[in-house]
Motif scaffolding. Structure first.
Motif, PDB file in Angstrom:
ATOM      1  N   ASN A 154      -3.251  10.097  -5.738  1.00  0.00           N
ATOM      2  CA  ASN A 154      -3.813   8.970  -4.975  1.00  0.00           C
ATOM      3  C   ASN A 154      -3.987   9.343  -3.502  1.00  0.00           C
ATOM      4  O   ASN A 154      -5.011   9.014  -2.892  1.00  0.00           O
ATOM      5  CB  ASN A 154      -2.894   7.746  -5.072  1.00  0.00           C
ATOM      6  CG  ASN A 154      -3.178   6.906  -6.298  1.00  0.00           C
ATOM      7  OD1 ASN A 154      -4.141   7.168  -7.023  1.00  0.00           O
ATOM      8  ND2 ASN A 154      -2.351   5.914  -6.543  1.00  0.00           N
ATOM      9  N   ILE A 155      -2.998  10.027  -2.948  1.00  0.00           N
ATOM     10  CA  ILE A 155      -3.090  10.426  -1.525  1.00  0.00           C
ATOM     11  C   ILE A 155      -4.219  11.438  -1.348  1.00  0.00           C
ATOM     12  O   ILE A 155      -5.033  11.331  -0.431  1.00  0.00           O
ATOM     13  CB  ILE A 155      -1.750  11.044  -1.041  1.00  0.00           C
ATOM     14  CG1 ILE A 155      -0.625  10.001  -1.116  1.00  0.00           C
ATOM     15  CG2 ILE A 155      -1.873  11.600   0.383  1.00  0.00           C
ATOM     16  CD1 ILE A 155       0.762  10.580  -0.958  1.00  0.00           C
ATOM     17  N   ASP A 161      -7.625   9.749  -1.633  1.00  0.00           N
ATOM     18  CA  ASP A 161      -7.782   8.472  -0.920  1.00  0.00           C
ATOM     19  C   ASP A 161      -8.893   8.555   0.140  1.00  0.00           C
ATOM     20  O   ASP A 161      -8.781   9.323   1.095  1.00  0.00           O
ATOM     21  CB  ASP A 161      -6.445   8.111  -0.254  1.00  0.00           C
ATOM     22  CG  ASP A 161      -6.438   6.684   0.261  1.00  0.00           C
ATOM     23  OD1 ASP A 161      -7.516   6.071   0.341  1.00  0.00           O
ATOM     24  OD2 ASP A 161      -5.348   6.190   0.588  1.00  0.00           O
ATOM     25  N   PHE A 174      -2.915   5.706   6.903  1.00  0.00           N
ATOM     26  CA  PHE A 174      -3.853   5.056   5.977  1.00  0.00           C
ATOM     27  C   PHE A 174      -4.741   4.048   6.708  1.00  0.00           C
ATOM     28  O   PHE A 174      -4.395   3.537   7.764  1.00  0.00           O
ATOM     29  CB  PHE A 174      -3.095   4.335   4.867  1.00  0.00           C
ATOM     30  CG  PHE A 174      -2.248   5.243   4.024  1.00  0.00           C
ATOM     31  CD1 PHE A 174      -2.821   6.032   3.046  1.00  0.00           C
ATOM     32  CD2 PHE A 174      -0.873   5.319   4.223  1.00  0.00           C
ATOM     33  CE1 PHE A 174      -2.045   6.878   2.276  1.00  0.00           C
ATOM     34  CE2 PHE A 174      -0.090   6.166   3.454  1.00  0.00           C
ATOM     35  CZ  PHE A 174      -0.676   6.944   2.481  1.00  0.00           C
ATOM     36  N   ARG A 213       0.832  -1.210   0.000  1.00  0.00           N
ATOM     37  CA  ARG A 213       0.000   0.000   0.000  1.00  0.00           C
ATOM     38  C   ARG A 213       0.867   1.261   0.000  1.00  0.00           C
ATOM     39  O   ARG A 213       0.550   2.252  -0.662  1.00  0.00           O
ATOM     40  CB  ARG A 213      -0.911  -0.028   1.230  1.00  0.00           C
ATOM     41  CG  ARG A 213      -1.755   1.214   1.480  1.00  0.00           C
ATOM     42  CD  ARG A 213      -2.992   1.260   0.608  1.00  0.00           C
ATOM     43  NE  ARG A 213      -3.773   2.467   0.852  1.00  0.00           N
ATOM     44  CZ  ARG A 213      -4.766   2.560   1.720  1.00  0.00           C
ATOM     45  NH1 ARG A 213      -5.136   1.498   2.410  1.00  0.00           N
ATOM     46  NH2 ARG A 213      -5.407   3.692   1.875  1.00  0.00           N
ATOM     47  N   TYR A 267      -9.549   6.422   2.275  1.00  0.00           N
ATOM     48  CA  TYR A 267      -9.105   5.735   3.497  1.00  0.00           C
ATOM     49  C   TYR A 267      -7.886   6.407   4.120  1.00  0.00           C
ATOM     50  O   TYR A 267      -7.101   5.776   4.817  1.00  0.00           O
ATOM     51  CB  TYR A 267      -8.800   4.262   3.191  1.00  0.00           C
ATOM     52  CG  TYR A 267      -9.959   3.542   2.568  1.00  0.00           C
ATOM     53  CD1 TYR A 267     -11.132   3.285   3.286  1.00  0.00           C
ATOM     54  CD2 TYR A 267      -9.905   3.123   1.244  1.00  0.00           C
ATOM     55  CE1 TYR A 267     -12.195   2.639   2.700  1.00  0.00           C
ATOM     56  CE2 TYR A 267     -10.978   2.470   0.652  1.00  0.00           C
ATOM     57  CZ  TYR A 267     -12.119   2.232   1.385  1.00  0.00           C
ATOM     58  OH  TYR A 267     -13.191   1.599   0.801  1.00  0.00           O
ATOM     59  N   PHE A 268      -7.720   7.705   3.876  1.00  0.00           N
ATOM     60  CA  PHE A 268      -6.620   8.433   4.510  1.00  0.00           C
ATOM     61  C   PHE A 268      -7.158   9.096   5.767  1.00  0.00           C
ATOM     62  O   PHE A 268      -8.064   9.923   5.705  1.00  0.00           O
ATOM     63  CB  PHE A 268      -6.049   9.493   3.551  1.00  0.00           C
ATOM     64  CG  PHE A 268      -4.814  10.162   4.088  1.00  0.00           C
ATOM     65  CD1 PHE A 268      -3.559   9.620   3.860  1.00  0.00           C
ATOM     66  CD2 PHE A 268      -4.903  11.328   4.857  1.00  0.00           C
ATOM     67  CE1 PHE A 268      -2.414  10.214   4.371  1.00  0.00           C
ATOM     68  CE2 PHE A 268      -3.766  11.928   5.368  1.00  0.00           C
ATOM     69  CZ  PHE A 268      -2.524  11.367   5.122  1.00  0.00           C
ATOM     70  N   ASN A 310      -2.746   3.172  -3.020  1.00  0.00           N
ATOM     71  CA  ASN A 310      -4.161   3.037  -3.378  1.00  0.00           C
ATOM     72  C   ASN A 310      -4.654   1.689  -2.862  1.00  0.00           C
ATOM     73  O   ASN A 310      -4.009   0.666  -3.115  1.00  0.00           O
ATOM     74  CB  ASN A 310      -4.308   3.131  -4.908  1.00  0.00           C
ATOM     75  CG  ASN A 310      -5.732   2.926  -5.375  1.00  0.00           C
ATOM     76  OD1 ASN A 310      -6.252   1.814  -5.337  1.00  0.00           O
ATOM     77  ND2 ASN A 310      -6.350   3.999  -5.804  1.00  0.00           N
ATOM     78  N   HIS A 311      -5.786   1.697  -2.171  1.00  0.00           N
ATOM     79  CA  HIS A 311      -6.254   0.461  -1.539  1.00  0.00           C
ATOM     80  C   HIS A 311      -6.582  -0.636  -2.551  1.00  0.00           C
ATOM     81  O   HIS A 311      -6.153  -1.784  -2.394  1.00  0.00           O
ATOM     82  CB  HIS A 311      -7.474   0.727  -0.651  1.00  0.00           C
ATOM     83  CG  HIS A 311      -8.176  -0.544  -0.257  1.00  0.00           C
ATOM     84  ND1 HIS A 311      -7.629  -1.442   0.636  1.00  0.00           N
ATOM     85  CD2 HIS A 311      -9.347  -1.096  -0.686  1.00  0.00           C
ATOM     86  CE1 HIS A 311      -8.436  -2.479   0.761  1.00  0.00           C
ATOM     87  NE2 HIS A 311      -9.482  -2.299  -0.024  1.00  0.00           N
TER      88      HIS A 311
END
Lengths: 192, 143
Positions: A118-119, A122, B13, A48, A124-125, A53-54
């Motif tokens: 991507n960050i 994201d 994350f 990751r 899920y950040f 990216n998940h």
């Protein structure tokens, strides 16, 4: 990854058990399931942090374990199961990024921009702005420096283990880490 | 780094809820699917399927395009398909005959001088006039 002596000793015992189980056809499936349970999280986070990216990390992690399953019979124990798994995961991640790079006409800057995007997008950040800025600084590093920095700074992996995983000398790895730290500092100062 | 306390080593994350819980099952499922896909019988079918498909489309294209065109053209040229076939057959025979000549025979045929017969002028005249009646011969002489 925590690599304290106690934990590392624990891994070694597990590795031996896992390997003997994987070599025996009657216990192979159960041993493989145990291997996935033992390494899934560590390998996932390693991947990751490379692809940022998940969904991509999930695909690559599955590819990694499928490759492990297919090649477990040809695995030679002397290289260490944990370093072998990390090497496959790293290679799979780099292959993925190279394919992306080809689609972007081979420009390194564009792949770095893609990682920064991507960050930024994201879902899920969970970090704050400071952590986001640090991640962006890491994403702008050259590939090798980025991997070395993440493995050393976040996973605390020893250089002697990194040597086997990345097939690079400890001296070169230390230099990569040093350059990475310098570049991150410069980026953070310039964006303050 | 300059200020370590500011930049924590905590992982910023996250993953979707329950993501790791089903990992083993998903990987086993994928391996099973790939192994089934790679079974010898199915693998052969998978390879042969597009080839058969391609062959079938060529056959269909031939039936739909080539046959009607040949049929239409034969009407205009006044030749039947059978006649065309005969022509091809004749060409083939000629080619085959040529092919059966060995190298020496072929070379001899090229280098040998053709035997030419010496004809007398009377003989030529009688040959040329053999199919003419007296009146036509007379007309030729007058003209």
């Amino acid at each position: 990854m925590s690599v304290s002596k106690k934990t590392r000793k624990g891994y070694m015992i597990n590795e031996e058990q896992l390997l003997s189980g994987l070599k025996d056809e009657s216990t192979k499936k159960d041993a493989f399931r145990m291997l996935v349970t033992t390494y899934k999280q560590r390998l996932y986070w390693h991947i990751r942090k490379i692809v940022l990216n998940h969904d991509d990390a999930d695909d690559i992690l599955q590819n990694t374990f499928v490759k492990v399953w297919r090649n477990i019979d040809s695995f030679r124990s002397e290289s260490g199961l944990y370093t072998w798994l990390y090497r496959i995961a790293t290679n799979e991640s780099l292959t993925f990024l190279n394919q992306k790079k080809k689609k972007m006409f081979g420009m390194d800057e564009e792949i770095n921009d893609y990682l920064v995007e991507n960050i930024q997008s994201d879902p899920y950040f969970n970090g704050d702005d400071i952590q986001r800025k640090l991640q962006e600084a890491i994403a702008r590093l050259p590939e090798k420096q980025r991997i070395v920095f993440n493995m050393r700074y976040y996973d605390d992996i020893k250089y002697q283990d990194m040597e086997k995983i990345l097939e690079t000398s400890a001296g070169a790895l230390k230099a990569s880490f040093h350059h990475a730290v310098k570049k991150i500092e410069d980026y953070l100062k310039s964006t303050d | 780094m300059t200020d370590n306390s500011k930049y924590s080593r905590e992982n910023p994350f996250d993953v979707p809820e329950g993501y790791f819980d089903t990992m083993e099952d998903r990987i086993e499922e994928r391996i099973r699917a790939e192994e089934n896909e790679g079974a010898p019988g199915q693998k052969f079918i998978r390879i042969i399927k597009p080839i058969l498909g391609l062959a079938a489309s060529f056959a269909l294209a031939f039936l739909l395009i080539d046959y009607p065109i040949t049929k239409i053209l034969s009407k205009y040229t006044g030749r039947t398909i059978d006649q065309t076939g005969e022509g091809t057959k004749l060409n083939e025979e000629l080619l085959t005959g040529y092919r059966y000549l060995d190298e020496n025979t072929f070379f001899l045929a090229l280098t040998s001088k053709e035997e030419t017969a010496d004809f007398e002028s009377d003989e030529i005249l009688s040959f040329l006039t053999s199919e003419l009646d007296d009146y036509e011969v007379y007309a030729e002489i007058i003209n």
